[in-house]
Each structure stands twice: as structure tokens, then as C-alpha cells.
Design an enzyme around this catalytic site. Sequence first.
Site: not given
Length: 930
Positions: A730-732, A734
Site C-alpha cells: 500500500y502506497s510506499f 508497493a
Amino acid sequence: MSVQDTPSAAEDERYSPRTAAELLLRAAHEHPDNGIGCLDDDPEAAPYTMRYPQLLSEATRLLHALRARGARPGRPVVLLLEQPRNFLPALWACLLGALTACPLTPLRGDPERWAAQLHHVAALLDDPLVLTTPELRAQMPAEVRLDVADLTELATGDIPRLSGDVVARPEDLALLVLTSGSTGTAKAVQLTHANLVASMRAKAEAHGAGPADITFNWVSYDHVAAVLEGHLLPVATGATQLHMPPHAVLADPVVFLRALSAHRVTATFTPNFLLGLINTRFGAGPLDDGLDLSHVHRIISGGEANPVATGKRFLELLAPHGLARTALWPAFGMTETCAGSLYNCEFPGADADGEFAAVGRAVTGLEVRIADPATGATPPAGTPGEVWLRGPMVTTGYYRDAAATAAALTPEGWLRTGDLGLLEDGRLTLAGRGKDSIIVNGVNYYSHDLESVLTEVEGVAPSFVAAFPVRPSGSDTEQLAVLFAATVVNEELPHAVARVRDRVVAHWGFRPAVILPLPRSEFSKTSLGKVQRGVLRARWEAGSYTAREQEVAALLAETAGGHSDPQGPTETALAEIYAELFGLTAISATAGFFDLGGTSLDVLRLARTVRARLGVELAVLDVLRAPSARELARLIDAPSRAGVAYDPVVTLQAGGEGTPLFCVHPGVGEVLVFVNLAKHFAGERPFHALRARGFNPGEKPFGSFTEMTRSYVAAIRRVQPHGPYALAGYSFGAAVAFEIAKVLEADGERVAFLGSFNLPPHIKYRMEELDFVETAVNLAMFLGLVDADEAGRLPRRLRSLPKTEQIATLLDSAPPGRLAQLDLDLPRLSAWADLAHGLTSLGRTYHPTGQVRAMTVFCADPLRGTRHDWVEKELRRWDEHTREDARYVDVPGEHYTMIGPRHVHAFAALLRAELARAFPVNALDPGATR
């Protein structure tokens, strides 16, 4: 007045009908080639047609027969007729001859309710004449004594001359329409000829309706929208109208679209639930390419609340078939106002920020005011109040019910609707329905609000949900009951119940006292498809569902492994705390915290309560790793809890035979964000989250991206030694998941699924924008301490302050009670901000290189800019780092809300579909070995 005597518009421009009867006379004279088309189950077949002159002739013949049978002004005629070709001539016979018509629909599937309905109608209307068909007459409950006339026998003989037969006056009672309450309390709304004519004039103006229109109705005739919006309005404008039986549309909602397309319909009406069914149907596969909706000018949607998301999705899905972006008009009306009386022609543009669409502006002649329901005074601007309406289309009251009339109509003629709303710039937005409210701990909640949310939950049949208040014995407040029809088999019911419970908690903040799956047949509905909560509530209160509740409770207990009494003081104390948190009288010591409905907030509440009662500092990770009272008690009572080795893997959901899914934390480092998502995979596949190092005392944060990647790879392989693997971030996270996948593939392992939750490969540019202040503010927004607007203003204000004051200011900005919910204080938030800042610093040095086999990118709204630019210019750069074409999946919500309470259910369904693509059911799945 006869048809020959009716003046044309050219002969007398001042001619204006004064009674409903004159509307048909004018239509037959001025638009003789237009009329009614009756469709059967096939929406594309040629309809049975009845032009307006023919309708007038058939109605005249039937009027003479009814008079001979004993019908007279003042004696209501109940129209127990379902087919348009039967009902419409009978209706006009009544309207032409000053007979009062009362439409009624048979309740075939529920003989007990049908008998109660007919008994009530017989008493309320004082020996009415019932007009029906031989088939329906044979099915009517035998114990009800009514004067029944056979339509087949009456509709014979020569057509007499019309002259002298139209005797209705504007003040005469034209219709009695039963309200949709339970059969024993249904009232009959009085609508005069003057009411109907005023309403039709105002509707035609608001719609821009005319004789060139082609309208479509599928709603049964006991509903006022079918009679007035679907039939009388096109008669008033001389338009062509089509009618279809409800069962055809309810059996397959695409029939509705096919009918609009095949017959070039310009205007129709449908409640919101059908829009939701059509949206769901799109998920099952593409629709006919031949659909052409370009001629549809307006789809009026009323009868229930209209969620903005449902309407926008409907318009988006049908835009490729030519449906105009402005074609959906949320509306509001009641039987008491001759159906639709306010229309929102500005949807969706004017409703983008709301959860429910406004119902729009009043038609000409209708006054709207907002009043305090107790005093009648106008509340302060911006404060919801009861919606009051007044105008020539508003009812004169309820038939033979002076008390109900006095309660609904003020001496000044205002109708008290019972709906709560806000009026801004002449535009009405409903805020709930007083009589459908649930009061829990002094706060009003509204049934329709929750029901619209729960229909989106996996395992719940759309439009088969009822939420209503109950008061268990000994309770000092109302509690919530949720009854729903499940779309899953018994083995899956516990998961469906859990998802319903979790959605209620996420939406309203408390748990229902009753969650009960029932067969669809138990859900009594109105002819418009609205669930009759009152009927279900009465059955529940009468104990009709006790056996079913016991059956479901046994099934849930079996799934949870049965009951185990707590042992020892710590275990007993924890079981008591669990019971308090979840509103239960007793709890099994082996029941899992999340299986009981625990949320990420509940974890923090538990930690706070344990600290206060047991004097034990409980880490979030402790609850995640030891979720039952028994496991947690063992952890707390262990000789030493210090020095536990760091393990990034946190198992949020352990059950299921599918390949485990490993999800990497976002930039804040914590994994609580995945708790609600993990629940959606209970019993399907294990769900593990990877948590950053540095949260626990003595842990040193990672010093490099490479160190973090190696640590996570080693931890994953301890849980699952070999692939195929399923990874996501999720977000960072990934970017971290991408690096993990590269290492695993380099080691010869197969990564069958790799997901990015809304992150492009190049993150350093965003990381470089985030100094400590920006990172701390983003963390505060992530935790709900500040909103997005405040987050945009705070950094400039904070940069001039010392670091400790920066964090203290963020704490001061939090809503009351939020810090207690999160168990946050200055040291805890400071430490968390330092850890998040450290991860941000690692991201500044990150530059993606190399490729993996494939990736699925879940695309939400970005932090700034448009989704289109975000996807095309940023997210699609993953194509440079995959050997196969990356998949891009649109998900609802924004970057910070995409897996939050409002959108997690939709996101989980999309994630499940992508995992199914990567791991087909019939494929060998060695990754399930742990």
C-alpha cells in the site's frame, strides 16, 4: 362534456382541464394517434396498443356497467387488477363517472397478510365494490366478505354515447391510495381531481414534457408513482406511454434498459434500488452492444434515498450506450403530494460532495419550508428540520381518519412529511426520516442510510436488507437489528454476518444487537420494491425468528470452535474486557478478537483498558499475534516479555487453503490499516502484513531500503518457504513489494501476484517533498487527527516551531475523543512520526531498476491532480518494470481512503478477483503450504 364537445387549443387557447376526466378527453381529441402500449415479458416485442380514443371508449363502456352493478359517487371502487389493459380502462371509468378508485395489489405469496389487507380495506372503505378478474377472485382468501365484481362480465356490450357521462367536479375525490405501512395501519390518502390536475400541470412544466415523449412504466398500480408519474402525466401531455409488469424487470434488471432502448423511450421512473441492481449486473459481464439510450432525456428516481455513488456509477456504466450525463434526476414526492413534487435536474454536478443526492427544487405552486417538528418554528440556517409542504397538489387528508389528518396537516394547510432536511438556495436535501430513525444512546440514526451501505456488502442480496430499532429486555436504550437475505451457503454465513457487522461498525461506530440472515421470502416488499421494515420488526418482536436466531448462533459458535470458559485471573479479566468491548454478556476464552468484530480502533481501546485495569503495557502487536483472551493471557503472564526478536510478519487472518497474501505497510510503517481488509479473506487465504522495525522498545529502524527488503524476504520465506507467492504493498509499501518480488524471482521462485495499491515506481520525488513536518502532518491525517484541508495549511504554521511543539500542535488539532480512541499521547506520536520520517528518508534514495514478471496496479484518486493524469503519467510507468503487460484496476476512493471503512468492501472484491486470475481455482496451489 363529450369528446365532440372538447375545444381544441386552436379554438380556445384559454382552455385548461379542471378535472382528471378532461385530461383524457383532451388527449383523445388532440392526440388520437398516441396512447398506451402494453408489453409482456419480452421488452423488445411489439406491444398491445390502445390509443387514447380507444381507451376513452373502453372506459365509457365499463362506466355504464359499473353503474349497473351498483357503483355510485361516494362508494369507493377497489381496483384489484394487475395488467395495464385491465387496470387503465377501469381507472378511467371511475375518473369519468366521479367514482373514487382505490388501486390494490394482491399479496399472493402471503395469504395471512392478504387476508389482513382485505379485512382492513373492507372496514376502512365501508363495503367498497371490488373489481377484479376471475383468476384473482378464485385466489382471494375465502374468509374475507366483500362485494366482488367480475371485470370479464362487465367489459361486454355496446359502447354507449359519452355525452352526459362526465360528471366529475374539481373537488370530487378521484383516488384513494393506501400508504405502504403494515396492513393493519395503512391509511388511505385522498386525492381530488383538482389535486391531480394541479400536479400534472406542474410536473409537465418541470419535466419539459410534451406529446413527443415516449414514457415507460414497470411499477405496479398500487403505487402512486405508477398511476400518476407513469400514466396520468403522459395522458396530460398527450404522450405515448409503455407499461410492463413488474416481475419482468425485477427478474432481470437489464430488461429495463432493453425496453428503453427498443422503444426509444425518452422518460421513465425507477427507484434507486434498480439502479444498484443494474450496477451489480454490469459486474457479471458486458451488456448488449446494441443498447441505445441516447434518446433518454430523464430517468426520475425517487421512493428512497439516492446515494451519489450509485447514481454516478450508473451514469458512467451506461455512458458508452449513449445515456446522457444529466439523464438521472433524483426526486422526492409522497402519495400525499401526488408523487414527484421536487426534482434534482442538476445531478450529479451539484451533488459531487454529498453521500446522498439532493432531491432538488419544488415544482411550480409547491411551497417548501423547514420547521422544528416540535414547535413549528424555523430552525437556524444550516440546521436540519422537518420538511413541510403546501400547495394545490397536496392531499386534503386521510379517508375517514380525522386523527391522522390532524397529525399530518397543520391548520394553515402545511403537510408535515416526517422527513428531515435542509433547504439551501431553494434546493432540498433530505437528512433522514424521523419515523425510520433508530435512537442509540440519544443519537438518531436513519435506516435508509445504513441499508444503502449494507447492500454493497459481499454476501448480502441487494435490496433485501432491513435495519430497525429493538429494545432487548433490561436495556435502557434502543439497539440495532439488521436482517438481510444472504447470497451465500450456510458454511459461508459466518463470514457474511461478520462483514455486515464490520460495515455497521465502520459506518455508524457501534455493533448491532441482532444480525440475522433470513430467506428472501421473509422480506415483505411494497409494489415499488421497498422492504417493509414494520412487518419484519413485528415478526421479530413476536418471536417468529427465535428458531432461526438459535440456528445461526449455533453455526457461529461452531465456526468459532465452541465455547471455552476462561481460566485464571488474567484470562478471566481479559474475557470480561472483551465482553464489554463487544457488548456481550459472556465470551469464550478462545474467541479471536477479530472474529468477534474487533477493528483497528478496538485494538487501541483494548490496550488502553488493559493498561488501566491490569497495569500492563500492551503493544498493538501483542493483540495481533495473540488475538484470543487465552493467548493474550499467556503472553501477559509470561516470565519475561522483553527481548522478543523482531519479526515483521503479523498474521491478521490465518484460515483458508489459498496461497497466503503478504501486504507491505504504507509509509507510516504500521499495519493496522490492513485489519479490515484482511477480514474479507477469512476462510479463503491467510493474510499477513509486514510491519516496519522500530515500533517496539529497543528496536532500531532500518538503515537502508536494501536492509528492509532483505529482512522482509527472509521473514516471508520463514512463513512460506516456496512460491508461488502473492505480494502487495500500500502506497510506499508497493515499492518495497516490488523489490521483494525481484529478489524472490532472482532466487528462482514464482511470484504469481504482485499488487501496487496506488503507487507509481518512482517515489523519490514525492519523498523529497516530505520533510519531517510534512511527514508528521501526513501521519496525523492518516490517523484522522486532522482533515485534508487542515493538512494543507498546517506545515507552514508548524515549521517555525520546535519539534516537540509541532507534535503537540497536531495533538491539539485532533477532534475530541480521537486521541483516546487511538491511545495516543505526545511520546507515542513523536516516536511514530520519527519512524515514519525515517522510512520517508529511505524512499528519497530509492530508484527502481529491473523488472518483474507482472503487476496489478490498483488506481485510486491521487493526492493532487486528476485520476486520469495520475494513471497515464505516473502509475503506467510500471509498464517499464514488468515483462508482461501490467493490469490497471480502477478502485473507488482516494489515496488515503481506498481501503478505509467506506471503500474496503469494494476494494476487497476487486482484489479477490485479481487474486483469482493469478491463482485459478483448478490450478495446483502449492503456495498454500505454510
